[in-house]
Write a protein that holds these residues in place. Structure first.
Motif, mmCIF file in Angstrom:
data_model
loop_
_atom_site.group_PDB
_atom_site.id
_atom_site.type_symbol
_atom_site.label_atom_id
_atom_site.label_comp_id
_atom_site.label_asym_id
_atom_site.label_seq_id
_atom_site.Cartn_x
_atom_site.Cartn_y
_atom_site.Cartn_z
ATOM 1 N N UNK A 175 0.930 -1.655 -0.120
ATOM 2 C CA UNK A 175 0.249 0.093 -0.328
ATOM 3 C C UNK A 175 0.925 1.266 0.020
ATOM 4 N N UNK A 176 2.315 1.004 1.029
ATOM 5 C CA UNK A 176 3.546 2.128 0.476
ATOM 6 C C UNK A 176 3.246 2.381 -0.740
ATOM 7 N N UNK A 177 4.360 1.613 -1.278
ATOM 8 C CA UNK A 177 4.509 2.068 -2.704
ATOM 9 C C UNK A 177 3.326 1.865 -3.541
ATOM 10 N N UNK A 195 6.560 4.714 7.007
ATOM 11 C CA UNK A 195 6.894 5.695 8.589
ATOM 12 C C UNK A 195 6.061 5.392 9.578
ATOM 13 N N UNK A 196 6.432 5.262 11.097
ATOM 14 C CA UNK A 196 5.827 4.756 11.886
ATOM 15 C C UNK A 196 5.620 6.118 13.334
ATOM 16 N N UNK A 205 1.622 6.704 6.550
ATOM 17 C CA UNK A 205 2.121 6.211 7.938
ATOM 18 C C UNK A 205 0.918 5.496 8.674
ATOM 19 N N UNK A 206 1.417 4.902 9.647
ATOM 20 C CA UNK A 206 0.673 4.710 11.189
ATOM 21 C C UNK A 206 1.074 6.086 11.844
#
Length: 245
Positions: A53-55, A82-83, A62-63
């Motif tokens: 999903x990030x890609x 990112x977290x 970000x979480x």
């Protein structure tokens, strides 16, 4: 901002991966709430699904969780994005964002731990605070709240964070909306529309922040909210995410 209840809220539109920036809570949003924070069951392949999903979003993802950052990293081995942890007190991938623990943290945690033992509650230490869970004694909420309020009078630098069958003390400077504002300065989010999904009271400031920036929030589960849309549970969230990735 008005608060909406179940009959007024529809599911969100499909995620627009070319336009949207996505921010997700963890407990109650991606995974079901468990009797103990360490007893959660991860959906199969969750880390890989989040990485994909990030890609698809070009990194605009970000979480943003109240959990300790170290726990999130451990649960999501294989996701390198990112977290934000500790309601914004900790961050991976965001330079200079970590908040030093309040000076009185050790003393505060000692008091909360002793109260939990005496009252047969679940005590959850955190890197920058602590929480008391009363799920095992659902009628004991007022007593827990009174104790937490008494601690606020004795220890500076903390704010109370009500949660589902729990009360938490966190650094007064940490909140999810402030965390989102810091993330928003990263180039990867430029020109996008913020979308935030969360299930608890700690998520409401972030939901309001997303709306103020021209985006929207999604409430996961029942209850009043400032969000424009609602999804029933983490399974519905994952199904919705699959439609966007």
């Amino acid at each position: 901002m008005p608060l909406f209840t179940e009959p007024l809220l529809a599911p969100p539109p499909p995620l627009d991966i070319a336009r949207d920036a996505l921010f997700l809570d963890f407990d109650g949003t991606l995974v079901e709430i468990a009797p103990r924070p360490d007893a959660i069951t991860l959906p199969p392949g969750l880390a890989a699904r989040l990485a994909a999903l990030e890609g698809a979003l070009g990194g605009a993802f970000a979480l943003v969780s109240g959990r300790n950052l170290a726990e999130l990293v451990r649960y999501l081995d294989g996701f390198g994005g990112l977290i934000i942890g500790g309601h914004g007190a900790e961050a991976r991938g965001l330079s200079g964002a970590d908040t030093p623990p309040p000076e009185a943290l050790a003393a505060l945690q000692s008091r909360m731990s002793a109260f939990a033992r005496a009252e047969r509650l679940l005590y959850e230490p955190k890197a920058h605070g602590a929480a008391l869970h009363y799920r095992s004694r659902p009628d004991f909420g007022p007593e827990v709240e009174a104790f937490i309020q008494s601690l606020l009078q004795q220890f500076s630098g903390f704010s109370v964070q009500p949660a589902k069958m729990a009360y938490e003390l966190r650094p007064a400077s940490a909140s999810k909306d402030r965390a989102l504002a810091r993330l928003w300065d990263l180039p990867r989010f430029a020109g996008r529309r913020p979308v935030f999904l969360g299930d608890d009271t700690t998520d409401e400031p972030a939901i309001a922040w997303a709306a103020a920036q021209g985006g929207y929030g999604v409430k996961v589960g029942p209850g009043e909210t400032a969000a424009r849309y609602r999804l029933a549970d983490p399974a519905a969230v994952l199904s919705w995410l699959e439609g966007g990735a």
